[in-house]
Design an enzyme around this catalytic site. Structure first.
Site, PDB file in Angstrom:
ATOM      1  N   ALA A  18      38.182 -52.819 -12.167  1.00 36.14           N
ATOM      2  CA  ALA A  18      37.778 -53.718 -11.079  1.00 36.14           C
ATOM      3  C   ALA A  18      38.325 -55.124 -11.228  1.00 36.14           C
ATOM      4  O   ALA A  18      38.598 -55.795 -10.232  1.00 36.14           O
ATOM      5  CB  ALA A  18      36.250 -53.755 -10.999  1.00 36.14           C
ATOM      6  N   HIS A 113      39.741 -42.292  -8.813  1.00 34.94           N
ATOM      7  CA  HIS A 113      38.685 -42.281  -7.792  1.00 34.94           C
ATOM      8  C   HIS A 113      39.238 -42.186  -6.373  1.00 34.94           C
ATOM      9  O   HIS A 113      38.515 -42.431  -5.414  1.00 34.94           O
ATOM     10  CB  HIS A 113      37.796 -43.517  -7.948  1.00 34.94           C
ATOM     11  N   CYS A 121      40.380 -35.028   6.837  1.00 36.26           N
ATOM     12  CA  CYS A 121      39.359 -34.246   7.516  1.00 36.26           C
ATOM     13  C   CYS A 121      38.526 -33.468   6.509  1.00 36.26           C
ATOM     14  O   CYS A 121      39.066 -32.778   5.647  1.00 36.26           O
ATOM     15  CB  CYS A 121      40.019 -33.301   8.513  1.00 36.26           C
ATOM     16  N   CYS A 124      39.387 -29.453   7.719  1.00 34.20           N
ATOM     17  CA  CYS A 124      40.709 -28.816   7.559  1.00 34.20           C
ATOM     18  C   CYS A 124      41.592 -29.494   6.535  1.00 34.20           C
ATOM     19  O   CYS A 124      42.625 -28.953   6.151  1.00 34.20           O
ATOM     20  CB  CYS A 124      41.431 -28.746   8.904  1.00 34.20           C
ATOM     21  N   SER A 180      38.905 -53.777 -17.022  1.00 30.47           N
ATOM     22  CA  SER A 180      37.883 -52.728 -16.961  1.00 30.47           C
ATOM     23  C   SER A 180      36.816 -53.005 -18.017  1.00 30.47           C
ATOM     24  O   SER A 180      37.136 -53.327 -19.159  1.00 30.47           O
ATOM     25  CB  SER A 180      38.494 -51.345 -17.209  1.00 30.47           C
TER      26      SER A 180
END
Length: 239
Positions: A18, A113, A121, A124, A180
């Site tokens: 981050a 992540h 979708c 699908c 991090s």
């Protein structure tokens, strides 16, 4: 010391967290005043929310996608991409979902992540750019719900990204952590994996981390962009 190791290394791997994103102006959700202190992630950023609280889910992630448009990769992202092109580093493992490493030009990336730059979708699997969310279009051509291509609470991390991260960590003779706190698994396993395979471990983070005791070198209270610029200047001077 880190500059010397960068010059000597045959295979350098970087893990970003981050702290890399906050220098671009993005919020750190896990900080003491971050979003997760104010909102229960299981209510708005989970598979359950996608199925049961979908309007709140769409609203939350549209807000996050819009937030990306106000920010861009900073100098540190650009330097890492340049180093990859020059063979100074070989891969990036990232906990971030902003997609800024890709935008800056890095190519060999394990996105643990996922990414907010894409949506797909739920039914699908068809992929779209995130401007679908910007334009409040949440439905696929097939009628399924569009969701961001990030790991939601309640989901497993992508197997291909995990495998790439593990393989790269085992190859590294220099492993650099950038921004991090190393509190989230499995990301915090990779520095130790590299260390166990003989890598020199450098941890750069504003605050100390629980893994600092295993590091060969730690740097605190430094902006990542500034530090990488110094290192890049040192590498250029060498040439």
């Amino acid at each position: 010391m880190l500059l010397d190791k960068l010059k000597e290394s045959k295979y350098t791997v970087v893990l970003t967290g981050a702290g890399m994103s906050t220098e671009s102006g993005l919020p750190d959700f896990r900080s003491s005043d971050g979003l997760w202190e104010k909102e229960d992630p299981s209510r708005i950023a989970s598979t359950d929310a996608l199925n049961r609280n979908v309007e709140k889910f769409f609203e939350f992630y549209r807000h996050r996608v819009l937030g990306l448009q106000d920010c861009k990769p900073h100098a540190g992202h650009e330097i890492l991409a340049k180093w990859e092109r020059e063979g100074v580093i070989h891969s990036i493992i990232t906990q971030n979902v902003d997609g800024f490493h890709t935008e800056a030009g890095s190519r060999n990336i394990a996105e643990l992540h996922g990414t907010l730059q894409k949506v797909h979708c739920q039914s699908c699997g068809k992929e779209y750019d995130n401007d679908k969310y910007v334009n409040e279009q949440y439905q696929c051509e097939c009628g399924g719900k569009l969701r961001p291509s990030v790991v939601l609470f309640g989901e497993m991390l992508p197997e291909d990204a995990l495998q790439l991260a593990a393989e790269e960590s085992e190859k590294a003779d220099l492993f650099i952590v950038l921004g991090s706190s190393l509190t989230v698994t499995p990301a915090n396993h990779f520095p130790l994996m590299a260390k166990q395979n003989g890598a020199y471990l450098a941890i750069i983070n504003m605050e100390p981390t629980e893994l600092d005791i295993y590091a060969d070198e730690t740097i605190h209270n430094r902006k990542i962009g500034d530090l990488l610029k110094e290192l890049d200047d040192g590498l250029t001077t060498k040439k």
